[in-house]
Design a protein around this motif. Structure first.
Motif, PDB file in Angstrom:
ATOM      1  N   THR A 100       0.816  -1.208   0.000  1.00 50.90           N
ATOM      2  CA  THR A 100       0.000   0.000   0.000  1.00 50.90           C
ATOM      3  C   THR A 100       0.854   1.264   0.000  1.00 50.90           C
ATOM      4  OG1 THR A 100      -0.144   0.291   2.401  1.00 50.90           O
ATOM      5  CG2 THR A 100      -1.736  -1.221   1.366  1.00 50.90           C
ATOM      6  N   MET A 101       0.227   2.352  -0.381  1.00 52.43           N
ATOM      7  CA  MET A 101       0.880   3.652  -0.351  1.00 52.43           C
ATOM      8  C   MET A 101       1.360   3.972   1.059  1.00 52.43           C
ATOM      9  SD  MET A 101      -0.721   7.321  -1.647  1.00 52.43           S
ATOM     10  CE  MET A 101      -1.353   6.570  -3.150  1.00 52.43           C
ATOM     11  N   ALA A 102       0.575   3.594   2.067  1.00 57.38           N
ATOM     12  CA  ALA A 102       0.973   3.847   3.451  1.00 57.38           C
ATOM     13  C   ALA A 102       2.217   3.052   3.822  1.00 57.38           C
ATOM     14  CB  ALA A 102      -0.174   3.510   4.398  1.00 57.38           C
ATOM     15  N   GLU A 103       2.295   1.806   3.373  1.00 58.33           N
ATOM     16  CA  GLU A 103       3.482   0.994   3.657  1.00 58.33           C
ATOM     17  C   GLU A 103       4.718   1.587   2.985  1.00 58.33           C
ATOM     18  OE1 GLU A 103       1.676  -3.477   4.283  1.00 58.33           O
ATOM     19  OE2 GLU A 103       1.662  -2.644   2.254  1.00 58.33           O
ATOM     20  N   LEU A 104       4.582   2.011   1.744  1.00 58.74           N
ATOM     21  CA  LEU A 104       5.716   2.562   1.009  1.00 58.74           C
ATOM     22  C   LEU A 104       6.184   3.884   1.593  1.00 58.74           C
ATOM     23  CD1 LEU A 104       4.544   1.758  -2.628  1.00 58.74           C
ATOM     24  CD2 LEU A 104       6.293   0.568  -1.293  1.00 58.74           C
ATOM     25  N   LEU A 105       5.232   4.775   1.898  1.00 57.19           N
ATOM     26  CA  LEU A 105       5.617   6.069   2.455  1.00 57.19           C
ATOM     27  C   LEU A 105       6.090   5.925   3.894  1.00 57.19           C
ATOM     28  CD1 LEU A 105       2.988   8.513   0.927  1.00 57.19           C
ATOM     29  CD2 LEU A 105       5.272   7.939   0.120  1.00 57.19           C
ATOM     30  N   GLY A 106       5.503   4.988   4.641  1.00 57.79           N
ATOM     31  CA  GLY A 106       6.008   4.719   5.990  1.00 57.79           C
ATOM     32  C   GLY A 106       7.441   4.228   5.955  1.00 57.79           C
ATOM     33  N   THR A 112       1.904   8.258   8.808  1.00 58.92           N
ATOM     34  CA  THR A 112       0.777   7.863   7.964  1.00 58.92           C
ATOM     35  C   THR A 112      -0.513   7.788   8.769  1.00 58.92           C
ATOM     36  OG1 THR A 112       1.209   5.502   8.338  1.00 58.92           O
ATOM     37  CG2 THR A 112       2.297   6.531   6.456  1.00 58.92           C
ATOM     38  N   GLY A 113      -1.588   8.286   8.182  1.00 62.56           N
ATOM     39  CA  GLY A 113      -2.888   8.241   8.848  1.00 62.56           C
ATOM     40  C   GLY A 113      -4.016   7.998   7.870  1.00 62.56           C
ATOM     41  N   LEU A 114      -4.992   7.235   8.305  1.00 71.47           N
ATOM     42  CA  LEU A 114      -6.241   7.029   7.581  1.00 71.47           C
ATOM     43  C   LEU A 114      -7.388   7.493   8.453  1.00 71.47           C
ATOM     44  CD1 LEU A 114      -8.362   5.875   5.605  1.00 71.47           C
ATOM     45  CD2 LEU A 114      -7.909   3.613   6.558  1.00 71.47           C
ATOM     46  N   VAL A 115      -8.181   8.398   7.912  1.00 72.85           N
ATOM     47  CA  VAL A 115      -9.418   8.822   8.559  1.00 72.85           C
ATOM     48  C   VAL A 115     -10.537   8.557   7.566  1.00 72.85           C
ATOM     49  CG1 VAL A 115     -10.711  10.747   9.525  1.00 72.85           C
ATOM     50  CG2 VAL A 115      -8.252  10.564   9.943  1.00 72.85           C
ATOM     51  N   GLY A 116     -11.456   7.641   7.929  1.00 74.55           N
ATOM     52  CA  GLY A 116     -12.580   7.371   7.048  1.00 74.55           C
ATOM     53  C   GLY A 116     -12.805   5.904   6.796  1.00 74.55           C
ATOM     54  N   ARG A 134      -2.590  -2.750   9.868  1.00 71.74           N
ATOM     55  CA  ARG A 134      -1.620  -3.781   9.509  1.00 71.74           C
ATOM     56  C   ARG A 134      -1.192  -3.671   8.048  1.00 71.74           C
ATOM     57  NH1 ARG A 134      -3.718  -8.853  13.277  1.00 71.74           N
ATOM     58  NH2 ARG A 134      -4.335  -7.538  15.044  1.00 71.74           N
ATOM     59  N   ARG A 135      -1.617  -2.565   7.419  1.00 72.99           N
ATOM     60  CA  ARG A 135      -1.193  -2.297   6.050  1.00 72.99           C
ATOM     61  C   ARG A 135      -0.576  -0.896   5.937  1.00 72.99           C
ATOM     62  NH1 ARG A 135      -2.136  -6.475   2.355  1.00 72.99           N
ATOM     63  NH2 ARG A 135      -0.469  -5.317   1.350  1.00 72.99           N
ATOM     64  N   GLY A 136       0.117  -0.489   7.008  1.00 69.16           N
ATOM     65  CA  GLY A 136       0.978   0.687   6.911  1.00 69.16           C
ATOM     66  C   GLY A 136       0.502   1.948   7.585  1.00 69.16           C
ATOM     67  N   PHE A 137      -0.715   1.967   8.115  1.00 72.25           N
ATOM     68  CA  PHE A 137      -1.224   3.198   8.712  1.00 72.25           C
ATOM     69  C   PHE A 137      -0.905   3.249  10.209  1.00 72.25           C
ATOM     70  CE2 PHE A 137      -3.763   2.999   4.841  1.00 72.25           C
ATOM     71  CZ  PHE A 137      -3.645   4.318   4.402  1.00 72.25           C
ATOM     72  N   ASP A 138      -0.180   4.295  10.604  1.00 71.44           N
ATOM     73  CA  ASP A 138       0.137   4.503  12.017  1.00 71.44           C
ATOM     74  C   ASP A 138      -1.115   4.859  12.807  1.00 71.44           C
ATOM     75  OD1 ASP A 138       2.852   4.255  11.279  1.00 71.44           O
ATOM     76  OD2 ASP A 138       2.988   6.418  10.875  1.00 71.44           O
ATOM     77  N   PRO A 193       7.617  14.287   7.180  1.00 69.13           N
ATOM     78  CA  PRO A 193       6.431  14.638   6.407  1.00 69.13           C
ATOM     79  C   PRO A 193       5.340  13.611   6.667  1.00 69.13           C
ATOM     80  CG  PRO A 193       8.049  13.592   4.999  1.00 69.13           C
ATOM     81  CD  PRO A 193       8.697  13.746   6.343  1.00 69.13           C
ATOM     82  N   PHE A 194       4.115  13.909   6.240  1.00 71.02           N
ATOM     83  CA  PHE A 194       3.020  12.977   6.525  1.00 71.02           C
ATOM     84  C   PHE A 194       2.220  12.646   5.277  1.00 71.02           C
ATOM     85  CE2 PHE A 194       1.140  17.198   7.302  1.00 71.02           C
ATOM     86  CZ  PHE A 194      -0.036  17.120   6.566  1.00 71.02           C
ATOM     87  N   PHE A 195       1.580  11.492   5.343  1.00 67.84           N
ATOM     88  CA  PHE A 195       0.601  11.041   4.357  1.00 67.84           C
ATOM     89  C   PHE A 195      -0.719  10.835   5.075  1.00 67.84           C
ATOM     90  CE2 PHE A 195      -1.266   6.943   2.518  1.00 67.84           C
ATOM     91  CZ  PHE A 195      -2.087   7.614   1.620  1.00 67.84           C
ATOM     92  N   LEU A 196      -1.749  11.553   4.649  1.00 71.27           N
ATOM     93  CA  LEU A 196      -3.082  11.410   5.209  1.00 71.27           C
ATOM     94  C   LEU A 196      -4.040  10.987   4.102  1.00 71.27           C
ATOM     95  CD1 LEU A 196      -5.268  11.679   7.387  1.00 71.27           C
ATOM     96  CD2 LEU A 196      -5.375  14.135   6.858  1.00 71.27           C
ATOM     97  N   TYR A 197      -4.719   9.887   4.324  1.00 72.36           N
ATOM     98  CA  TYR A 197      -5.747   9.376   3.420  1.00 72.36           C
ATOM     99  C   TYR A 197      -7.096   9.648   4.078  1.00 72.36           C
ATOM    100  CZ  TYR A 197      -8.429   5.665   0.946  1.00 72.36           C
ATOM    101  OH  TYR A 197      -9.351   4.937   0.231  1.00 72.36           O
ATOM    102  N   LEU A 198      -7.811  10.635   3.556  1.00 65.19           N
ATOM    103  CA  LEU A 198      -9.119  11.016   4.086  1.00 65.19           C
ATOM    104  C   LEU A 198     -10.180  10.394   3.187  1.00 65.19           C
ATOM    105  CD1 LEU A 198     -11.061  12.548   5.919  1.00 65.19           C
ATOM    106  CD2 LEU A 198     -10.572  14.630   4.606  1.00 65.19           C
ATOM    107  N   ALA A 199     -10.688   9.248   3.605  1.00 62.58           N
ATOM    108  CA  ALA A 199     -11.625   8.461   2.795  1.00 62.58           C
ATOM    109  C   ALA A 199     -13.037   8.701   3.304  1.00 62.58           C
ATOM    110  CB  ALA A 199     -11.261   6.980   2.855  1.00 62.58           C
TER     111      ALA A 199
END
Length: 555
Positions: A100-106, A112-116, A134-138, A193-199
């Motif tokens: 996943t993008m979260a795993e790669l950027l992590g 890394t964060g997922l909200v949604g 378990r797929r990269g999101f802190d 830096p951060f990656f935020l996935y707002l789903a």
């Protein structure tokens, strides 16, 4: 590596914010022609760029899988939804052959964060290897499943902990905006830096919105879908989104003219609630953008906004949720105050409050997808064309409309180029499939494409290939249609009979791609699952006849 301002420990690397709407049609935000006020998204587009020809995969879970992995969804294990359709079909969960993008950027040092909404595993109550944590999101706050109540969502989770019943003033879209804002503000004192996935789950059905938000749209839809489709198309023409080669498709043949509608007040109310959901979605995005501005991060943050499929034409049969043998909508049987929940599109039930559970149906989905025909599920333009807004002031991007066609696997390729993160041949001791996408950064900076980028689509047997101006497309169990999108973006004139050699060539290329990218034949899946539409979802007549056993479902 782009030349961007450094922060402590950033080394010029930008933040990445990906905002994904759910069931939002091509024309449902202001800058793409809508009458719905979306000032925050319009501002991002006005200060950035917007794409005329970006495509999703026609359904929520496959789009999420493709967006996050840079693969076509069939390769990830999520070819339809999160049901296990094996052995003939897909397992319905992210497999161990994708990353996943979260795993790669992590791995590259990003927070890394997922909200949604996750919706990439069928195990929604018990953590498995396909959970976001378990797929990269802190950090994770949101729902594991799809299609649930906005007031009391089932599977609302923080990290891996289920959350208790929501308070009286809870509304999911607003809560997601608040949590995403909190995540951004929490990054201000961190070096990475951060990656935020707002789903976001909006504006997917059910039609749920607070009364005061709905009231702001009172009367907006009294003119009906015919007049409103024409008005949206006129705005698309005026803004430069639609050029002279585009035509407004006819009203869906299964929909009557507005002046023949029974229960016009109720029909208008459906769209008023939907509009409120879109407006509140925009407000949630606005909270996050404000947090980026306040923390000095907006200019060095790559912001992407898009939708997971076209407008949704599903109609739910009326009934009571607590009379169902199961709860397919992931919604409580009763409201928090103990009221029964009335599911379906019943003109005697006003949509919007917690005790309702309705959709806006075929006619308003036809409006959402202006000027195209077809809907979510199908890979005609109405099912796969999405708004795509890009904002990154420090990125040296062009402005205005970008015309080069791209699709979901291209997002990861672009993010990797922008951030300098690498794509591995293996991760955690397991081999990873090669990514399928092509970076969009050159197009965003005004460079002309050096060669054709062929795009492929498949969902539930609905199939398409696009190369250059030509698109070959079919519905499941039907014949191929051929369209010249340079003169017929709305797919109104089928040229298959005039170009049989081209049809054969493109069909052979499609079949080769399908065979090499894990596309499962549709008929065995239908046979294994006894086929046919859900008894809770009313089939509808689309703008061209359909055949076979397929029908719409949840997503």
């Amino acid at each position: 590596m782009p030349d961007t301002p450094d922060g402590p420990g950033r080394n010029g690397r930008p933040n990445v914010l990906v905002v994904l709407a759910d069931d939002l049609g091509f024309s449902d935000i202001g800058c793409y022609g809508s009458e719905i006020p979306t000032p925050h998204l319009d501002r991002l587009a006005g200060r950035g760029l917007a794409m005329r020809q970006f495509y999703n995969t026609a359904r929520c879970s496959p789009s999420r899988a493709s967006l996050l992995t840079g693969l076509h969804p069939h390769q990830t294990g999520v070819g339809i939804l999160t049901n296990d359709d094996g052995p003939a079909g897909y397992p319905g969960r992210l497999n161990d052959r994708c990353v996943t993008m979260a795993e790669l950027l992590g791995d590259a040092g990003y927070s890394t964060g997922l909200v949604g909404k996750w919706h990439l595993t069928g195990s929604i109550h018990q953590p498995d290897d396909a959970w976001p944590t378990r797929r990269g999101f802190d950090y994770f706050y949101g729902t594991l499943a799809g299609a649930g109540s906005y007031y009391d969502p089932v599977t609302l989770t923080e990290g891996e902990t289920p959350l208790p019943q929501t308070p009286e003033d809870f509304y999911l879209t607003t809560a997601l905006g608040e949590r995403a804002e909190d995540f951004v503000r929490a990054q201000a004192d961190r070096d990475a830096p951060f990656f935020l996935y707002l789903a976001l789950t909006a504006p997917h059905w059910p039609l749920h919105a607070p009364a005061e938000a709905v009231e702001r749209h009172r009367g907006r839809y009294d003119a009906g879908w015919d007049e409103l489709r024409a008005a949206r198309f006129a705005r698309q023409r005026s803004s430069g989104l639609a050029d002279d080669s585009w035509s407004l498709s006819p009203r869906d043949e299964g929909v009557v003219a507005w002046d023949e509608v029974a229960d016009a007040d109720w029909q208008a109310r459906r769209m008023e609630v939907y509009a409120a959901q879109v407006e509140l979605m925009d407000a949630a995005v606005g909270r996050v953008v404000a947090a980026l501005e306040d923390t000095g991060e907006l200019d060095r943050t790559l912001v992407l906004f898009l939708s997971d499929n076209g407008g949704c034409a599903e109609e739910i049969e009326p009934g009571w949720v607590d009379e169902l043998p199961s709860t397919p909508y992931n919604t409580p049987l009763r409201t928090r105050s103990g009221q029964r929940v009335r599911r379906g599109n019943d003109p005697t039930v006003t949509p919007g409050p917690e005790e309702s559970f309705a959709t806006y149906g075929v006619p308003w989905a036809n409006l959402s997808n202006t000027p195209f025909r077809e809907y979510k599920h199908w890979v005609h333009e109405g099912g796969i064309a999405t708004p795509m807004i890009v904002h990154w002031p420090d990125g040296g991007l062009t402005s205005g409309w970008v015309d080069e066609p791209h699709q979901l696997p291209d997002v990861l390729a672009t993010v990797l180029e922008v951030t300098g993160a690498s794509y591995p041949a293996e991760r955690a001791g397991r081999p990873v499939l090669p990514a399928s996408g092509r970076s969009m950064l050159g197009a965003w900076r005004g460079a002309a494409a050096t060669d054709e980028h062929t795009l492929y689509f498949e969902h539930e047997g609905n199939s398409a290939i696009r190369t250059g101006r030509w698109k070959l497309v079919r519905k499941h169990a039907e014949e191929w249609e051929l369209f010249d999108l340079s003169t017929d973006r709305s797919e109104l004139t089928d040229l298959a009979a005039a170009h049989p050699d081209l049809v054969r060539d493109l069909a052979a290329r499609y079949e080769s791609w399908a065979g090499s990218h894990g596309v499962k034949p549709r008929e065995p899946i239908l046979a294994a699952n006894r086929g046919g539409p859900s008894p809770l979802i009313r089939p509808f007549t689309s703008s061209r006849p359909r055949h076979g056993a397929d029908g719409p479902g949840r997503g």
